[in-house]
Write a protein that holds these residues in place. Structure first.
Motif, mmCIF file in Angstrom:
data_model
loop_
_atom_site.group_PDB
_atom_site.id
_atom_site.type_symbol
_atom_site.label_atom_id
_atom_site.label_comp_id
_atom_site.label_asym_id
_atom_site.label_seq_id
_atom_site.Cartn_x
_atom_site.Cartn_y
_atom_site.Cartn_z
ATOM 1 N N ASN A 1 36.153 35.513 27.952
ATOM 2 C CA ASN A 1 35.666 36.497 27.809
ATOM 3 C C ASN A 1 34.646 36.516 29.713
ATOM 4 O OD1 ASN A 1 35.972 37.638 25.681
ATOM 5 N ND2 ASN A 1 34.709 35.481 24.519
ATOM 6 N N ASP A 2 34.955 35.491 30.884
ATOM 7 C CA ASP A 2 34.069 35.435 31.621
ATOM 8 C C ASP A 2 35.102 36.917 32.999
ATOM 9 O OD1 ASP A 2 32.611 34.654 34.598
ATOM 10 O OD2 ASP A 2 33.697 33.162 34.107
ATOM 11 N N PHE A 3 34.543 36.843 33.517
ATOM 12 C CA PHE A 3 34.559 38.613 34.408
ATOM 13 C C PHE A 3 34.380 38.746 35.495
ATOM 14 C CE2 PHE A 3 36.470 39.805 29.812
ATOM 15 C CZ PHE A 3 37.406 40.340 30.404
ATOM 16 N N SER A 4 33.720 37.445 35.384
ATOM 17 C CA SER A 4 32.310 37.619 37.215
ATOM 18 C C SER A 4 33.558 37.670 38.231
ATOM 19 C CB SER A 4 32.266 35.869 37.071
ATOM 20 O OG SER A 4 32.519 35.487 37.104
ATOM 21 N N ASP A 5 34.678 37.427 38.489
ATOM 22 C CA ASP A 5 35.289 37.625 39.664
ATOM 23 C C ASP A 5 36.297 38.783 39.710
ATOM 24 O OD1 ASP A 5 35.040 34.948 39.969
ATOM 25 O OD2 ASP A 5 37.209 34.309 38.928
ATOM 26 N N SER A 6 35.633 39.939 38.553
ATOM 27 C CA SER A 6 36.354 40.934 37.917
ATOM 28 C C SER A 6 36.622 42.060 39.405
ATOM 29 C CB SER A 6 35.611 41.543 36.998
ATOM 30 O OG SER A 6 34.658 42.050 37.286
ATOM 31 N N VAL A 7 34.948 41.821 40.353
ATOM 32 C CA VAL A 7 35.088 42.650 41.597
ATOM 33 C C VAL A 7 35.786 42.714 42.234
ATOM 34 C CG1 VAL A 7 34.137 40.933 42.337
ATOM 35 C CG2 VAL A 7 33.398 43.486 43.482
ATOM 36 N N TYR A 8 36.413 40.715 42.155
ATOM 37 C CA TYR A 8 37.528 40.840 43.242
ATOM 38 C C TYR A 8 38.887 41.186 42.673
ATOM 39 C CZ TYR A 8 34.399 37.631 45.098
ATOM 40 O OH TYR A 8 33.242 36.817 45.727
ATOM 41 N N ILE A 9 39.567 41.616 41.705
ATOM 42 C CA ILE A 9 40.206 42.267 40.923
ATOM 43 C C ILE A 9 40.072 43.818 41.095
ATOM 44 C CG2 ILE A 9 41.203 41.771 38.305
ATOM 45 C CD1 ILE A 9 41.427 39.330 39.721
ATOM 46 N N ASP A 10 38.862 44.165 41.079
ATOM 47 C CA ASP A 10 38.359 45.854 40.909
ATOM 48 C C ASP A 10 39.272 46.012 42.462
ATOM 49 O OD1 ASP A 10 37.803 45.856 38.917
ATOM 50 O OD2 ASP A 10 35.968 45.752 39.229
ATOM 51 N N TYR A 11 39.457 44.691 43.530
ATOM 52 C CA TYR A 11 39.191 45.119 45.015
ATOM 53 C C TYR A 11 40.708 45.372 45.019
ATOM 54 C CZ TYR A 11 39.723 44.851 50.049
ATOM 55 O OH TYR A 11 39.997 44.919 51.602
ATOM 56 N N PHE A 12 41.287 44.347 44.614
ATOM 57 C CA PHE A 12 42.599 44.100 44.746
ATOM 58 C C PHE A 12 43.100 45.569 44.018
ATOM 59 C CE2 PHE A 12 46.328 42.781 41.938
ATOM 60 C CZ PHE A 12 47.711 42.030 42.797
ATOM 61 N N LEU A 13 42.988 46.036 42.753
ATOM 62 C CA LEU A 13 43.667 47.240 42.011
ATOM 63 C C LEU A 13 43.894 48.526 42.848
ATOM 64 C CD1 LEU A 13 42.877 46.674 38.374
ATOM 65 C CD2 LEU A 13 45.138 45.960 39.127
ATOM 66 N N LYS A 14 42.494 48.740 43.580
ATOM 67 C CA LYS A 14 42.184 50.052 44.785
ATOM 68 C C LYS A 14 43.454 49.805 45.649
ATOM 69 C CE LYS A 14 37.580 50.289 43.576
ATOM 70 N NZ LYS A 14 36.206 50.267 44.134
ATOM 71 N N ASN A 15 43.876 48.422 45.995
ATOM 72 C CA ASN A 15 44.828 48.497 47.134
ATOM 73 C C ASN A 15 45.963 47.477 46.753
ATOM 74 O OD1 ASN A 15 43.035 48.691 49.432
ATOM 75 N ND2 ASN A 15 41.257 47.219 47.828
ATOM 76 N N VAL A 16 46.483 47.594 45.684
ATOM 77 C CA VAL A 16 47.594 47.173 45.712
ATOM 78 C C VAL A 16 48.621 48.984 45.224
ATOM 79 C CG1 VAL A 16 47.669 47.325 42.784
ATOM 80 C CG2 VAL A 16 49.271 46.325 43.784
ATOM 81 N N LYS A 17 49.666 48.033 45.641
ATOM 82 C CA LYS A 17 50.216 49.846 45.660
ATOM 83 C C LYS A 17 52.112 49.543 44.271
ATOM 84 C CE LYS A 17 50.581 51.159 50.629
ATOM 85 N NZ LYS A 17 49.406 51.308 50.474
ATOM 86 N N GLY A 18 52.133 50.134 43.618
ATOM 87 C CA GLY A 18 53.080 50.441 43.089
ATOM 88 C C GLY A 18 52.196 50.222 41.483
ATOM 89 N N LYS A 19 52.990 49.374 40.373
ATOM 90 C CA LYS A 19 51.986 49.272 39.119
ATOM 91 C C LYS A 19 52.696 48.415 38.696
ATOM 92 C CE LYS A 19 51.568 53.781 36.761
ATOM 93 N NZ LYS A 19 51.478 54.748 35.612
ATOM 94 N N GLU A 20 53.420 47.189 39.466
ATOM 95 C CA GLU A 20 53.435 46.207 39.425
ATOM 96 C C GLU A 20 52.871 44.509 39.231
ATOM 97 O OE1 GLU A 20 58.272 45.039 38.603
ATOM 98 O OE2 GLU A 20 58.492 46.616 37.450
ATOM 99 N N ILE A 21 52.248 43.883 38.926
ATOM 100 C CA ILE A 21 51.668 42.362 38.723
ATOM 101 C C ILE A 21 51.868 41.540 38.428
ATOM 102 C CG2 ILE A 21 49.349 41.677 39.219
ATOM 103 C CD1 ILE A 21 48.223 44.269 39.329
#
Length: 94
Positions: free
Chosen positions: A26-46
Motif C-alpha cells: 500500500n506504499d505508493f510514495s513512488d507514484s510521482v515517478y510512475i505518473d511521470y513515466f505514464l505521461k511519457n510512455v508511448k503505447g499501452k504495453e508495459i
C-alpha cells in the motif's frame, strides 16, 4: 568484488515476501515517478520487471495500460496474483 547472486535473491525474497507485501503493497510514495513515466510512455504495453507484490502493476493498469509483471520470487508472484486479480479489467498480467 561481490557479484549479484540471483538464486540468493530469490531465496531471500521468497522468505520475506509476506512481510514485504504487508509493509509495501500500500506504499505508493513512488507514484510521482510512475505518473511521470505514464505521461511519457508511448503505447499501452508495459513490463514491470521486479514487480514484487504488484501494487504498481495494478496502479499502471488503472491508467488503461496493459501491464506484465514479472519477478524472480515465486512467493512475490503468488502475492502479486492476489493483488492484481481485480486490476482494471484484467489489464495487469503476471
Amino acid at each position: 568484488m561481490r557479484y549479484f547472486n540471483i538464486e540468493n535473491n530469490k531465496i531471500t525474497y521468497d522468505k520475506i515476501a509476506p512481510m514485504y507485501a504487508e509493509q509495501y503493497s500500500n506504499d505508493f510514495s513512488d507514484s510521482v515517478y510512475i505518473d511521470y513515466f505514464l505521461k511519457n510512455v508511448k503505447g499501452k504495453e508495459i513490463l514491470d520487471a521486479g514487480c514484487g507484490p504488484g501494487q504498481f502493476s495494478a496502479y499502471m493498469a488503472s491508467f488503461d495500460k496493459h501491464v506484465l509483471g514479472v519477478d524472480n520470487s515465486e512467493k512475490m508472484i503468488e502475492i502479486c496474483l492476489l493483488y492484481t486479480s481485480d486490476a482494471a479489467d484484467d489489464k495487469a498480467r503476471v
